[in-house]
Design an enzyme around this catalytic site. Structure first.
Site, PDB file in Angstrom:
ATOM      1  N   ARG A 240       0.957  -1.114  -0.105  1.00  0.00           N
ATOM      2  CA  ARG A 240      -0.002   0.125  -0.053  1.00  0.00           C
ATOM      3  C   ARG A 240       0.751   1.057  -0.012  1.00  0.00           C
ATOM      4  NH1 ARG A 240      -2.413   0.654   5.307  1.00  0.00           N
ATOM      5  NH2 ARG A 240      -1.112   2.508   5.520  1.00  0.00           N
ATOM      6  N   HIS A 244      -3.486   4.517   4.984  1.00  0.00           N
ATOM      7  CA  HIS A 244      -4.626   3.748   4.843  1.00  0.00           C
ATOM      8  C   HIS A 244      -5.870   4.440   4.326  1.00  0.00           C
ATOM      9  CE1 HIS A 244      -7.693   0.840   6.391  1.00  0.00           C
ATOM     10  NE2 HIS A 244      -8.289   1.758   6.953  1.00  0.00           N
ATOM     11  N   TYR A 253       3.873   4.827  11.771  1.00  0.00           N
ATOM     12  CA  TYR A 253       4.186   3.567  11.624  1.00  0.00           C
ATOM     13  C   TYR A 253       5.291   3.096  10.504  1.00  0.00           C
ATOM     14  CZ  TYR A 253       0.204   3.476   8.735  1.00  0.00           C
ATOM     15  OH  TYR A 253      -0.803   3.437   7.488  1.00  0.00           O
TER      16      TYR A 253
END
Length: 332
Positions: A240, A244, A253
C-alpha cells in the site's frame, strides 16, 4: 503469455485509469471538494489480474473498499466514481447516501458491502451456495485485505464454502499493513495462503505487483470453481503506497525510505515494462493513452461537480418499497 495483445493492453489501461483517478481523488480531498478517500494505489495489478479472470458482467463480485480498479474494469465509469465521492445523486452505489468506496453496481453483479471488514466474505459464500443450488455455472470473486483474515466472518465464509464446495474465489490483497499493523502482529505464519491448508481449500501466494501472474493464478482458481471444484484462496502480495485513508498519517508507523523502496515495484510500472519488452506498448502509445485517460478523469470530475445532490426525501427510497408506501397512503 496466453492472453491476446489487445487484452493485455486493456488490462494495463484499466490499471492506469485506476491510478490516475485515484491520484485525482487525493487532489480533490486536499482541495476540500470531497470529505474522504481510501486509496487503491499499489493494488492495481492484484485487482485487475483477478477481475479479468472472471466473466465480467456474468459472474458475481463481492468487493472490498480498495477495489477501485475492479469496479472500473467491470464497468463503473469514472464519473460515477467521482459522484460517489462527492455524494451526488448519480452515484450508482447508493444515490449519494453511502460512504465513498462502499461499492455496488447492479448492472455488473457487484453487491454492496458494509464498513466492517470481511462482512462481504459470507455474502460471497451465500451467493456461491445459491449458484450451486440452481445448477448455474457462475463464479463469485470476493476480496479482502490481509487484516480481514483475522476476522471471524472471513474464517466462517471460507470454511462454509469449503464444506459445501461452492464456486467462490477468495482473493486476499496483502498490502503489508492492516491500517498500522504488520502481518507478523496478526499471524504466526509467513503467508496468508498457508491458512488455506487448515480450511481445506487450495491456497497459493502470488506476486501481487505482477498483473499477469495474478491473472494466471486466478484463472486457474476460477476454472476449477466453474467446473465444480470448489473454492480457492489466493494471496496477492503487494504494498500500500498511500496512507490507509485520507484520515491516516502513515508516517507514525512506517518510514519514508520504506515507502520509496517499494515504489520500485510499482505495479503500473511493472506492467508497462512487461508490455514494452513484449513489443506490445511503445513509449508514444503509452503517452497517448495516459493523456487520453487524464482527459477522461478531468471530464469525470467536471460532470460530477455539475451533478445534483440527492433531495432530502430520497433518503427514504429505496429503503422502503414504493408499493408499501403507496399501500400505507391508501389506508391513511
Amino acid at each position: 503469455m496466453d492472453l491476446a495483445q489487445d487484452v493485455q493492453l486493456e488490462m494495463f489501461r484499466a490499471m492506469l485509469l485506476s491510478r490516475r483517478l485515484d491520484e485525482r481523488a487525493w487532489v480533490l480531498h486536499r482541495q476540500g471538494k470531497i470529505a474522504f478517500h481510501i486509496s487503491g494505489i499499489g493494488h492495481e495489478a492484484a485487482q485487475v489480474g483477478a477481475v479479468f479472470a472472471i466473466r465480467r458482467g456474468y459472474d458475481w463480485v463481492s468487493p472490498y473498499y480498495r477495489d477501485l480498479a475492479i469496479l472500473l474494469a467491470v464497468g463503473m465509469t469514472p464519473a460515477e466514481f467521482v459522484m460517489g465521492m462527492m455524494g451526488k445523486r448519480g452515484d450508482p452505489t447508493s444515490g449519494g447516501r453511502q460512504m465513498p468506496s462502499h461499492w455496488s453496481l447492479k448492472r455488473a453483479n457487484v453487491i454492496s458491502h458494509s464498513a466492517p471488514v470481511a462482512t462481504q466474505s459470507p455474502h460471497a459464500t451465500g451467493i456461491g451456495l445459491a449458484i450451486k443450488l440452481r445448477g448455474d455455472d457462475r463464479v463469485v470473486l470476493t476480496t479482502v485485505g490481509e487484516g480481514a483474515t483475522s476476522q471471524g466472518e472471513w474464517y466462517e465464509a471460507v470454511n462454509f464454502a469449503a464444506v459445501l464446495q461452492v464456486p467462490v474465489v477468495f482473493v486476499v490483497q496483502n498490502n503489508m499493513y492492516a491500517i498500522s499493523e504488520t502481518p507478523d502482529m496478526q499471524m504466526a505464519i509467513k503467508s496468508v495462503a498457508e491458512k488455506a491448508c487448515g480450511l481445506g481449500v487450495p491456497g497459493i501466494s502470488v506476486d501481487g505487483t505482477d498483473v499477469f501472474a495474478v491473472y494466471r493464478a486466478c484463472q486457474e482458481a476460477v476454472d476449477r470453481a466453474r467446473q465444480g471444484g470448489g473454492p480457492s484462496l489466493i494471496e496477492a502480495r503487494t504494498y500500500r503506497m498511500t496512507p490507509h485513508s485520507s484520515d491516516d498519517d502513515d508516517r507514525t508507523y512506517r518510514s519514508r525510505e520504506e515507502v520509496e523502496e517499494h515504489k520500485k515495484s510499482d505495479p503500473v510500472l511493472v506492467a508497462k515494462r512487461q508490455l514494452e519488452e513484449r513489443a506490445i506498448l511503445t513509449e508514444k502509445a503509452y503517452a497517448e493513452m495516459d493523456a487520453q485517460i487524464k482527459a477522461e478523469v478531468e471530464e469525470a470530475v467536471r460532470q460530477a461537480e455539475q451533478a445534483p445532490y440527492p433531495e432530502a426525501e430520497e433518503a427514504l427510497h429505496p429503503v422502503y418499497a414504493e408499493e408499501i408506501r403507496l399501500a400505507e397512503a391508501s389506508h391513511a
